[in-house]
Write a protein that holds these residues in place. Structure first.
Motif, PDB file in Angstrom:
ATOM      1  N   LEU A 281     -12.679  14.063 -38.524  1.00 10.84           N
ATOM      2  CA  LEU A 281     -13.186  14.428 -37.200  1.00 10.84           C
ATOM      3  C   LEU A 281     -12.295  15.469 -36.539  1.00 10.84           C
ATOM      4  CD1 LEU A 281     -15.277  14.023 -35.030  1.00 10.84           C
ATOM      5  CD2 LEU A 281     -13.974  12.071 -34.188  1.00 10.84           C
ATOM      6  N   GLY A 282     -10.974  15.315 -36.682  1.00 11.18           N
ATOM      7  CA  GLY A 282     -10.058  16.273 -36.076  1.00 11.18           C
ATOM      8  C   GLY A 282     -10.258  17.680 -36.609  1.00 11.18           C
ATOM      9  N   PHE A 283     -10.469  17.803 -37.927  1.00 10.61           N
ATOM     10  CA  PHE A 283     -10.700  19.117 -38.525  1.00 10.61           C
ATOM     11  C   PHE A 283     -12.049  19.686 -38.087  1.00 10.61           C
ATOM     12  CE2 PHE A 283      -7.701  19.270 -42.447  1.00 10.61           C
ATOM     13  CZ  PHE A 283      -6.622  19.008 -41.629  1.00 10.61           C
ATOM     14  N   LEU A 284     -13.055  18.831 -37.931  1.00 13.66           N
ATOM     15  CA  LEU A 284     -14.355  19.298 -37.449  1.00 13.66           C
ATOM     16  C   LEU A 284     -14.207  19.908 -36.063  1.00 13.66           C
ATOM     17  CD1 LEU A 284     -17.482  19.488 -37.406  1.00 13.66           C
ATOM     18  CD2 LEU A 284     -17.486  17.146 -36.492  1.00 13.66           C
ATOM     19  N   LEU A 285     -13.515  19.207 -35.165  1.00 11.61           N
ATOM     20  CA  LEU A 285     -13.327  19.719 -33.812  1.00 11.61           C
ATOM     21  C   LEU A 285     -12.499  21.001 -33.814  1.00 11.61           C
ATOM     22  CD1 LEU A 285     -12.692  16.331 -31.984  1.00 11.61           C
ATOM     23  CD2 LEU A 285     -14.725  17.768 -31.799  1.00 11.61           C
ATOM     24  N   ALA A 286     -11.547  21.113 -34.723  1.00  9.25           N
ATOM     25  CA  ALA A 286     -10.755  22.336 -34.845  1.00  9.25           C
ATOM     26  C   ALA A 286     -11.643  23.513 -35.233  1.00  9.25           C
ATOM     27  CB  ALA A 286      -9.643  22.150 -35.870  1.00  9.25           C
ATOM     28  N   ASP A 287     -12.561  23.286 -36.172  1.00  8.87           N
ATOM     29  CA  ASP A 287     -13.489  24.344 -36.588  1.00  8.87           C
ATOM     30  C   ASP A 287     -14.405  24.750 -35.435  1.00  8.87           C
ATOM     31  OD1 ASP A 287     -12.457  24.453 -39.133  1.00  8.87           O
ATOM     32  OD2 ASP A 287     -14.002  23.180 -40.027  1.00  8.87           O
ATOM     33  N   LEU A 288     -14.875  23.762 -34.686  1.00  9.94           N
ATOM     34  CA  LEU A 288     -15.757  24.062 -33.552  1.00  9.94           C
ATOM     35  C   LEU A 288     -15.015  24.867 -32.488  1.00  9.94           C
ATOM     36  CD1 LEU A 288     -17.711  20.686 -33.083  1.00  9.94           C
ATOM     37  CD2 LEU A 288     -18.319  22.667 -34.498  1.00  9.94           C
ATOM     38  N   ALA A 289     -13.778  24.477 -32.194  1.00  7.38           N
ATOM     39  CA  ALA A 289     -12.992  25.196 -31.196  1.00  7.38           C
ATOM     40  C   ALA A 289     -12.758  26.642 -31.627  1.00  7.38           C
ATOM     41  CB  ALA A 289     -11.653  24.486 -30.975  1.00  7.38           C
ATOM     42  N   THR A 290     -12.511  26.846 -32.912  1.00  7.16           N
ATOM     43  CA  THR A 290     -12.309  28.200 -33.430  1.00  7.16           C
ATOM     44  C   THR A 290     -13.578  29.027 -33.303  1.00  7.16           C
ATOM     45  OG1 THR A 290     -10.667  27.363 -35.006  1.00  7.16           O
ATOM     46  CG2 THR A 290     -11.607  29.533 -35.454  1.00  7.16           C
ATOM     47  N   SER A 291     -14.720  28.419 -33.574  1.00  4.10           N
ATOM     48  CA  SER A 291     -16.000  29.126 -33.469  1.00  4.10           C
ATOM     49  C   SER A 291     -16.296  29.544 -32.031  1.00  4.10           C
ATOM     50  CB  SER A 291     -17.131  28.241 -33.998  1.00  4.10           C
ATOM     51  OG  SER A 291     -16.974  27.984 -35.372  1.00  4.10           O
ATOM     52  N   VAL A 292     -15.995  28.671 -31.080  1.00  3.35           N
ATOM     53  CA  VAL A 292     -16.218  29.006 -29.668  1.00  3.35           C
ATOM     54  C   VAL A 292     -15.354  30.199 -29.272  1.00  3.35           C
ATOM     55  CG1 VAL A 292     -15.994  28.204 -27.287  1.00  3.35           C
ATOM     56  CG2 VAL A 292     -16.899  26.659 -29.029  1.00  3.35           C
ATOM     57  N   SER A 293     -14.081  30.175 -29.658  1.00  3.38           N
ATOM     58  CA  SER A 293     -13.186  31.276 -29.323  1.00  3.38           C
ATOM     59  C   SER A 293     -13.634  32.576 -29.980  1.00  3.38           C
ATOM     60  CB  SER A 293     -11.746  30.950 -29.745  1.00  3.38           C
ATOM     61  OG  SER A 293     -11.225  29.876 -28.991  1.00  3.38           O
ATOM     62  N   ALA A 294     -14.089  32.493 -31.225  1.00  3.17           N
ATOM     63  CA  ALA A 294     -14.552  33.689 -31.927  1.00  3.17           C
ATOM     64  C   ALA A 294     -15.778  34.286 -31.244  1.00  3.17           C
ATOM     65  CB  ALA A 294     -14.871  33.345 -33.387  1.00  3.17           C
ATOM     66  N   ALA A 295     -16.696  33.428 -30.824  1.00  3.57           N
ATOM     67  CA  ALA A 295     -17.904  33.908 -30.143  1.00  3.57           C
ATOM     68  C   ALA A 295     -17.547  34.558 -28.812  1.00  3.57           C
ATOM     69  CB  ALA A 295     -18.880  32.756 -29.925  1.00  3.57           C
ATOM     70  N   ARG A 296     -16.642  33.959 -28.065  1.00  2.00           N
ATOM     71  CA  ARG A 296     -16.219  34.539 -26.787  1.00  2.00           C
ATOM     72  C   ARG A 296     -15.625  35.928 -27.010  1.00  2.00           C
ATOM     73  NH1 ARG A 296     -13.184  30.669 -25.237  1.00  2.00           N
ATOM     74  NH2 ARG A 296     -14.656  29.697 -23.801  1.00  2.00           N
ATOM     75  N   ALA A 297     -14.775  36.060 -28.036  1.00  2.00           N
ATOM     76  CA  ALA A 297     -14.147  37.342 -28.317  1.00  2.00           C
ATOM     77  C   ALA A 297     -15.184  38.397 -28.695  1.00  2.00           C
ATOM     78  CB  ALA A 297     -13.121  37.182 -29.439  1.00  2.00           C
ATOM     79  N   LEU A 298     -16.196  38.012 -29.463  1.00  2.00           N
ATOM     80  CA  LEU A 298     -17.240  38.944 -29.891  1.00  2.00           C
ATOM     81  C   LEU A 298     -18.070  39.412 -28.700  1.00  2.00           C
ATOM     82  CD1 LEU A 298     -18.343  40.245 -32.469  1.00  2.00           C
ATOM     83  CD2 LEU A 298     -19.901  38.302 -32.697  1.00  2.00           C
ATOM     84  N   VAL A 299     -18.417  38.492 -27.814  1.00  2.00           N
ATOM     85  CA  VAL A 299     -19.194  38.843 -26.613  1.00  2.00           C
ATOM     86  C   VAL A 299     -18.405  39.807 -25.727  1.00  2.00           C
ATOM     87  CG1 VAL A 299     -20.119  37.930 -24.442  1.00  2.00           C
ATOM     88  CG2 VAL A 299     -20.594  36.745 -26.598  1.00  2.00           C
ATOM     89  N   LEU A 300     -17.139  39.510 -25.491  1.00  2.00           N
ATOM     90  CA  LEU A 300     -16.342  40.349 -24.596  1.00  2.00           C
ATOM     91  C   LEU A 300     -16.012  41.693 -25.232  1.00  2.00           C
ATOM     92  CD1 LEU A 300     -13.942  37.723 -22.960  1.00  2.00           C
ATOM     93  CD2 LEU A 300     -16.080  38.679 -22.078  1.00  2.00           C
ATOM     94  N   SER A 301     -15.879  41.734 -26.544  1.00  2.00           N
ATOM     95  CA  SER A 301     -15.648  43.008 -27.223  1.00  2.00           C
ATOM     96  C   SER A 301     -16.832  43.944 -27.024  1.00  2.00           C
ATOM     97  CB  SER A 301     -15.408  42.761 -28.720  1.00  2.00           C
ATOM     98  OG  SER A 301     -15.304  43.980 -29.423  1.00  2.00           O
ATOM     99  N   ALA A 302     -18.059  43.411 -27.157  1.00  2.00           N
ATOM    100  CA  ALA A 302     -19.257  44.220 -26.928  1.00  2.00           C
ATOM    101  C   ALA A 302     -19.362  44.634 -25.470  1.00  2.00           C
ATOM    102  CB  ALA A 302     -20.501  43.439 -27.355  1.00  2.00           C
ATOM    103  N   ALA A 303     -18.964  43.740 -24.569  1.00  2.00           N
ATOM    104  CA  ALA A 303     -19.008  44.059 -23.141  1.00  2.00           C
ATOM    105  C   ALA A 303     -18.076  45.214 -22.800  1.00  2.00           C
ATOM    106  CB  ALA A 303     -18.637  42.828 -22.319  1.00  2.00           C
ATOM    107  N   ARG A 304     -16.922  45.268 -23.444  1.00  2.00           N
ATOM    108  CA  ARG A 304     -15.979  46.358 -23.170  1.00  2.00           C
ATOM    109  C   ARG A 304     -16.547  47.703 -23.629  1.00  2.00           C
ATOM    110  NH1 ARG A 304     -12.281  42.411 -25.576  1.00  2.00           N
ATOM    111  NH2 ARG A 304     -11.532  41.114 -23.852  1.00  2.00           N
ATOM    112  N   LEU A 305     -17.300  47.705 -24.721  1.00  2.00           N
ATOM    113  CA  LEU A 305     -17.981  48.931 -25.134  1.00  2.00           C
ATOM    114  C   LEU A 305     -18.950  49.385 -24.051  1.00  2.00           C
ATOM    115  CD1 LEU A 305     -18.845  48.251 -28.904  1.00  2.00           C
ATOM    116  CD2 LEU A 305     -17.124  49.839 -28.004  1.00  2.00           C
TER     117      LEU A 305
END
Length: 377
Positions: A281-305
């Protein structure tokens, strides 16, 4: 704690204000309003008075003069408390987009201040029953009659149908194809404008979605937004920005689900230990947290363009695709973490899972995003 970017001096204050309103006005109402399918009109007025409906628009019209990077992070905060409200802000912002970028000076001065202040609410009418992803196939028609146009036909999947004060209506004024489409700002009380019964949806029930019938609705010619026959460009330009907003909403929804799942996993004990301490379960939550951060970074990167005036449409499609697929996975796994409790309405994760499905569909389905991206390769 999320370390948010602050590209302007007022950004941190805006995030704090959005959080205060989201915690005080949105979160306590969400479940009850969703259950009753009641639209939170007063909440939108509150956001307007607080200046949160006008963030990416010029100050001369009552806007906040903020970059999209800031606006999207405010939207994420709102979505983490109540998706309906964040989606309403997105829809309303896109109505303002067409007027602000393509409208006449008279239209901007007459309509933008009230829209940006939240006094009146907007809706977009693009899709039709047979023309969803293929917007160029729309058949609702507007014919010229003296100093007016007369609009006839039916639009489908209109968010804010029946509660909006103005509708931006995309319709055909010329031949078939993308070059024959024009857009008009139509008042909700126009004779012949008839919102239909709201659709019964899987989620986001407090946001009314319905068909709108235009039975020979007369619209003054000076209500046309942009040039005649060129409104397809207006719609596509707005949609690129809308995809970024949906990506931000997805990040907010997923963050809420992740936070709830982590809190539950830290408090729930089985076999003599917290369930978060089980590696599976701990590793599952770690993967989910990483995915959320990655999505946030992708959205904001496009916004800066976008904020730098660079082409951002393909990056917006990537951000929308990745973030909404991510939200669907995170909310589904959050239900799984809670087990039987996750399947009950005692916890909000089941609602968030149903809401996440919508985000994979609106502003162009994720299959359409893959088409946009693959064509650019």
């Amino acid at each position: 704690m999320i370390d948010r970017t602050t590209p302007t001096p007022f950004a941190a204050d805006l995030y704090a204000l959005a959080t205060e309103i989201a915690d005080g006005e949105l979160a306590p109402r969400a479940s009850d309003f969703e259950e009753r399918a009641e639209f939170p009109r007063e909440v939108l007025r509150t956001l307007g008075k607080a200046g949160l409906l006008s963030l990416p628009y010029p100050e001369e019209f009552g806007g906040g003069g903020q970059p999209y990077e800031v606006y999207l992070q405010v939207l994420e905060i709102l979505a983490s408390r109540w998706l309906c409200v964040a989606e309403s802000v997105n829809v309303h912002t896109l109505v303002c987009h067409g007027i602000a970028k393509f409208g006449s000076r008279q239209q901007q001065e007459q309509h933008l201040p009230r829209l940006l202040g939240g006094e009146v609410l907007g809706a977009n009418c693009i899709s039709e029953a047979h023309a969803g992803s293929d917007a160029a196939a729309m058949s609702v028609r507007a014919r010229r009659d003296g100093e007016s146009y007369v609009v006839s036909g039916t639009k489908a999947w209109v968010t804010h149908a029946g509660v909006a004060d103005h509708y931006v209506v995309y319709c055909r004024t010329g031949a078939s194809g993308v070059r024959g489409i024009s857009a008009f700002l139509v008042d909700a009380d126009s004779e012949g404008l008839l919102p239909q019964r709201p659709e019964k949806k899987l989620g986001v029930s407090s946001s009314p979605t319905a068909q709108v019938v235009f039975d020979d609705v007369r619209v003054p010619a000076d209500r046309m937004i942009g040039r005649e026959g060129r409104a397809f460009l207006v719609a596509m330009d707005a949609m690129d920005s809308g995809r970024l907003a949906i990506g931000a909403c997805a990040v907010g929804l997923a963050q809420a689900a992740l936070d709830h799942a982590v809190t539950y996993a830290k408090g729930r004990e089985q076999f003599g230990q917290r369930i978060i301490d089980f590696q599976g379960l701990g590793f599952l939550l770690a993967d989910l947290a990483t995915s959320v951060s990655a999505a946030r970074a992708l959205v904001l990167s496009a916004a800066r363009l976008r904020d730098r005036g660079k082409p951002f449409g393909v990056e917006a499609a990537k951000a929308k695709l990745f973030a909404t697929d991510m939200a669907m996975r995170v909310t589904t796994e959050a239900v799984q973490v809670l087990g039987g409790y996750g399947y009950t309405t005692d916890h909000p994760v089941e609602r968030w899972m149903r809401e996440a499905k919508l985000l994979q569909i609106v502003e162009g389905t994720n299959q359409i995003q893959r088409l946009v991206i693959s064509r650019a390769l």
